[in-house]
Scaffold this active site. Sequence first.
Site, PDB file in Angstrom:
ATOM      1  N   GLU A 118      23.650   0.528  -5.669  1.00 53.95           N
ATOM      2  CA  GLU A 118      22.864   1.313  -5.841  1.00 53.95           C
ATOM      3  C   GLU A 118      22.819   0.652  -7.549  1.00 53.95           C
ATOM      4  O   GLU A 118      23.919   0.903  -7.912  1.00 53.95           O
ATOM      5  CB  GLU A 118      22.740   2.427  -5.063  1.00 53.95           C
ATOM      6  CG  GLU A 118      22.138   3.603  -6.678  1.00 53.95           C
ATOM      7  CD  GLU A 118      21.161   3.305  -6.160  1.00 53.95           C
ATOM      8  OE1 GLU A 118      20.158   3.347  -4.891  1.00 53.95           O
ATOM      9  OE2 GLU A 118      19.713   3.773  -7.571  1.00 53.95           O
ATOM     10  N   CYS A 166      -9.629  12.797  -2.847  1.00 51.12           N
ATOM     11  CA  CYS A 166      -8.013  12.607  -3.192  1.00 51.12           C
ATOM     12  C   CYS A 166      -7.368  10.918  -2.292  1.00 51.12           C
ATOM     13  O   CYS A 166      -7.170  11.144  -1.184  1.00 51.12           O
ATOM     14  CB  CYS A 166      -7.434  13.456  -2.894  1.00 51.12           C
ATOM     15  SG  CYS A 166      -5.540  14.016  -2.345  1.00 51.12           S
ATOM     16  N   ASP A 204      18.155  -0.941   2.731  1.00 54.59           N
ATOM     17  CA  ASP A 204      17.046   0.363   2.692  1.00 54.59           C
ATOM     18  C   ASP A 204      16.344  -0.065   1.493  1.00 54.59           C
ATOM     19  O   ASP A 204      16.478   1.002   0.482  1.00 54.59           O
ATOM     20  CB  ASP A 204      17.502   1.392   2.629  1.00 54.59           C
ATOM     21  CG  ASP A 204      16.056   3.226   2.932  1.00 54.59           C
ATOM     22  OD1 ASP A 204      15.527   2.845   2.975  1.00 54.59           O
ATOM     23  OD2 ASP A 204      17.005   4.164   2.629  1.00 54.59           O
ATOM     24  N   CYS A 214      -7.802  18.704   4.617  1.00 54.17           N
ATOM     25  CA  CYS A 214      -7.970  19.381   3.699  1.00 54.17           C
ATOM     26  C   CYS A 214     -10.185  19.213   3.633  1.00 54.17           C
ATOM     27  O   CYS A 214      -9.849  18.034   3.493  1.00 54.17           O
ATOM     28  CB  CYS A 214      -7.104  18.293   3.383  1.00 54.17           C
ATOM     29  SG  CYS A 214      -7.118  17.848   0.945  1.00 54.17           S
ATOM     30  N   GLN A 250      14.215  10.999   0.288  1.00 58.91           N
ATOM     31  CA  GLN A 250      13.239  10.796   1.077  1.00 58.91           C
ATOM     32  C   GLN A 250      12.779  12.556   1.194  1.00 58.91           C
ATOM     33  O   GLN A 250      13.149  13.375   1.154  1.00 58.91           O
ATOM     34  CB  GLN A 250      14.441  10.879   2.894  1.00 58.91           C
ATOM     35  CG  GLN A 250      14.829   9.492   2.875  1.00 58.91           C
ATOM     36  CD  GLN A 250      14.454   8.252   3.276  1.00 58.91           C
ATOM     37  OE1 GLN A 250      12.994   8.235   3.324  1.00 58.91           O
ATOM     38  NE2 GLN A 250      14.673   6.977   2.575  1.00 58.91           N
ATOM     39  N   TYR A 310      21.594  -0.694  -1.010  1.00 60.75           N
ATOM     40  CA  TYR A 310      20.112   0.360  -2.507  1.00 60.75           C
ATOM     41  C   TYR A 310      20.571   2.004  -1.264  1.00 60.75           C
ATOM     42  O   TYR A 310      19.973   2.752  -0.907  1.00 60.75           O
ATOM     43  CB  TYR A 310      19.071   0.175  -1.353  1.00 60.75           C
ATOM     44  CG  TYR A 310      18.951  -1.473  -1.873  1.00 60.75           C
ATOM     45  CD1 TYR A 310      18.467  -1.828  -2.857  1.00 60.75           C
ATOM     46  CD2 TYR A 310      19.112  -2.522  -0.703  1.00 60.75           C
ATOM     47  CE1 TYR A 310      17.892  -3.503  -2.433  1.00 60.75           C
ATOM     48  CE2 TYR A 310      18.488  -3.400  -1.226  1.00 60.75           C
ATOM     49  CZ  TYR A 310      18.253  -4.134  -1.877  1.00 60.75           C
ATOM     50  OH  TYR A 310      17.735  -5.215  -2.226  1.00 60.75           O
ATOM     51  N   CYS A 331      -4.436  11.041   1.395  1.00 58.71           N
ATOM     52  CA  CYS A 331      -4.538  10.564   2.893  1.00 58.71           C
ATOM     53  C   CYS A 331      -5.257   9.867   3.369  1.00 58.71           C
ATOM     54  O   CYS A 331      -6.429   9.750   2.792  1.00 58.71           O
ATOM     55  CB  CYS A 331      -4.105  12.285   3.491  1.00 58.71           C
ATOM     56  SG  CYS A 331      -2.978  13.453   2.987  1.00 58.71           S
ATOM     57  N   CYS A 359      10.237   1.100   4.528  1.00 58.40           N
ATOM     58  CA  CYS A 359       9.517   2.091   3.687  1.00 58.40           C
ATOM     59  C   CYS A 359       7.934   1.345   4.435  1.00 58.40           C
ATOM     60  O   CYS A 359       6.939   1.340   4.014  1.00 58.40           O
ATOM     61  CB  CYS A 359       9.383   2.969   3.324  1.00 58.40           C
ATOM     62  SG  CYS A 359       9.303   1.803   1.589  1.00 58.40           S
TER      63      CYS A 359
HETATM   64  C1  LIG Z   1      14.327   2.773  -0.445  1.00 61.85           C
HETATM   65  S1  LIG Z   1      15.408   4.269  -1.707  1.00 61.85           S
HETATM   66  C2  LIG Z   1      16.632   4.508  -0.312  1.00 61.85           C
HETATM   67  C3  LIG Z   1      18.660   5.150  -0.474  1.00 61.85           C
HETATM   68  C4  LIG Z   1      18.705   5.717  -0.017  1.00 61.85           C
HETATM   69  N1  LIG Z   1      19.530   4.503   1.302  1.00 61.85           N
HETATM   70  C5  LIG Z   1      18.323   7.045   1.469  1.00 61.85           C
HETATM   71  O1  LIG Z   1      18.192   7.083   2.321  1.00 61.85           O
HETATM   72  O2  LIG Z   1      18.523   8.220   0.816  1.00 61.85           O
HETATM   73  C6  LIG Z   1      15.964   2.756  -2.564  1.00 61.85           C
HETATM   74  C7  LIG Z   1      16.526   2.879  -3.787  1.00 61.85           C
HETATM   75  O3  LIG Z   1      17.217   1.415  -4.152  1.00 61.85           O
HETATM   76  C8  LIG Z   1      17.901   1.846  -5.407  1.00 61.85           C
HETATM   77  N2  LIG Z   1      17.552  -0.376  -6.072  1.00 61.85           N
HETATM   78  C9  LIG Z   1      16.211  -0.557  -6.001  1.00 61.85           C
HETATM   79  N3  LIG Z   1      16.300  -1.931  -6.131  1.00 61.85           N
HETATM   80  C10 LIG Z   1      17.592  -2.000  -6.344  1.00 61.85           C
HETATM   81  C11 LIG Z   1      18.356  -3.008  -6.580  1.00 61.85           C
HETATM   82  N4  LIG Z   1      17.612  -4.158  -6.904  1.00 61.85           N
HETATM   83  N5  LIG Z   1      20.050  -3.565  -6.328  1.00 61.85           N
HETATM   84  C12 LIG Z   1      20.270  -1.681  -6.557  1.00 61.85           C
HETATM   85  N6  LIG Z   1      19.407  -0.932  -5.987  1.00 61.85           N
HETATM   86  C13 LIG Z   1      18.530  -1.261  -6.312  1.00 61.85           C
HETATM   87  C14 LIG Z   1      16.857   2.338  -5.792  1.00 61.85           C
HETATM   88  O4  LIG Z   1      17.059   3.199  -7.217  1.00 61.85           O
HETATM   89  C15 LIG Z   1      16.483   3.828  -4.880  1.00 61.85           C
HETATM   90  O5  LIG Z   1      18.159   4.421  -5.245  1.00 61.85           O
END
Ligand SMILES: C[S@@+](CC[C@H](N)C(=O)[O-])C[C@H]1O[C@@H](n2cnc3c(N)ncnc32)[C@H](O)[C@@H]1O
Length: 440
Positions: free
Chosen positions: A325, A73, A369, A67, A275, A304, A76, A396
């Site tokens: 969630e 930017c 997650d 790039c 994702q 999550y 990256c 992540c």
């Molecule tokens: C990294 S994403 C993972 C979503 C899912 N596991 C996926 O792979 O598609 C984290 C998720 O946690 C939710 N979240 C963040 N903090 C939270 C909390 N304190 N309690 C419940 N959900 C939460 C966010 O809205 C988001 O949808």
Amino acid sequence: MVVELVVDRVVAGGAGLAQLDGLKVFVPFSAPKDRVRARLTVRKKDYAVAEVVEVLEPSPIRTAPQCPLYGDCGGCQLQHISYDGQLVVKKLIVNDSLQRLGRVFTPVRNITGETRPWRYRNKTQYPVAGGRRPSIGFFRRQTHDLVDVPECLLHPESFDKVRALMLELMLQTGETAYNEKNHSGNVRHLVLRAPDADADSGMVATVVTRTRHLAGPIAEGLAAHPSVAGVVHNINPNQTNRIMGAESQSLSGEANLRFRVLGKDLRCSAGSFFQVNTGQAEALCRKVLKHAAPEGTENVLDLYSGVGMISLVLADFVRSVTGVEQYRPAVRDAEFNAAVNSNQNTRFVRADVDSVADSLGDFDIVVLDPPRKGCSPETLRAIAGLRPGRIIYVSCNPATLARDLKVLGAMGFQASLIEPVDMFPQTAHVEVVARIEPAA
Ligand SMILES: C[S@@+](CC[C@H](N)C(=O)[O-])C[C@H]1O[C@@H](n2cnc3c(N)ncnc32)[C@H](O)[C@@H]1O
């Protein structure tokens, strides 16, 4: 001051690390074994930062960035390293974070790489700035100034075209861009999402504004683009770095994305998490399934759970899945997705994980997650209190994973397997799947 340095390794965040008379020096855009002349730009008691002036001897994994705006930017950090080299670097970043921050010495498996390390993103969030003379681009590295990026090599070409169209429509209608310094102006972000980075259709364009107003021809113009399936208006009246506000309305066409992962049809509303790399999301789900190793009789807690991607992939192989969630539209998506995919052994609870993790019943497997900040110690204590046979932690952020593994370690749970997945080629980000089990 310009000094000569030999870079030892790349660390979290993507900078190279070198030593200068015992002082740690972080050198962005350098690679392991680079010998460089570098200018010290920050000097503190226990570390310094330097910028490369000249590469005297290049690292064997150095390559030419593709790039033209690389380094300017902020998107990256690793384009100057070959893709195979990036995979090694990321494995070492995970290893280093776990050992240094978590005292976790479980060997890290080789990272699962992307077969397509360019144009893999299904989502781009463009900041809009400039008041009456708007521009739409990306933040310049370490600033909130905008760089005009006519073409980004990480997302579909159609995103560049829709970005250019949006700019044209703003100029035609006189719609102003947001000014974050004095909280004036209107259009804050343009968020583009597509089912897959290959998809030339099915894009949902979300325009985020400060006020409730959005010039009509903007929605009409975006909707007329052949790649755009729907236009959503999100209102974010707050002075905040958060991109999306609480209120959204569909202005035209389809308000939801449709993803397909391991045979599951997944609806995802405009503000819900998914994702950013659809192909690697599939690789991630495969790892979760493999390491969870269900036998068919297990009750699973998926914390999550987003729109239910991991829950539904697991649901075919276990007795039941309970997802938790907090974002209501994502919970609705997950319920819809469970019905569409005939996964009747699932339920989704809208709640803050922190307040319910230990009150939903008994579970054999816990999947979590969380966002980048990881989990609170209370949530980890609640998970440990469930005494699951296995915990699958999808992270992540290796630094918060390391911290959380240390906390779980003190509660009698140890990581038996660590496997990174590369969701984000050309950047220093890395996803990790950890299997955690009661210590023998
Ligand atoms: C990294 S994403 C993972 C979503 C899912 N596991 C996926 O792979 O598609 C984290 C998720 O946690 C939710 N979240 C963040 N903090 C939270 C909390 N304190 N309690 C419940 N959900 C939460 C966010 O809205 C988001 O949808």
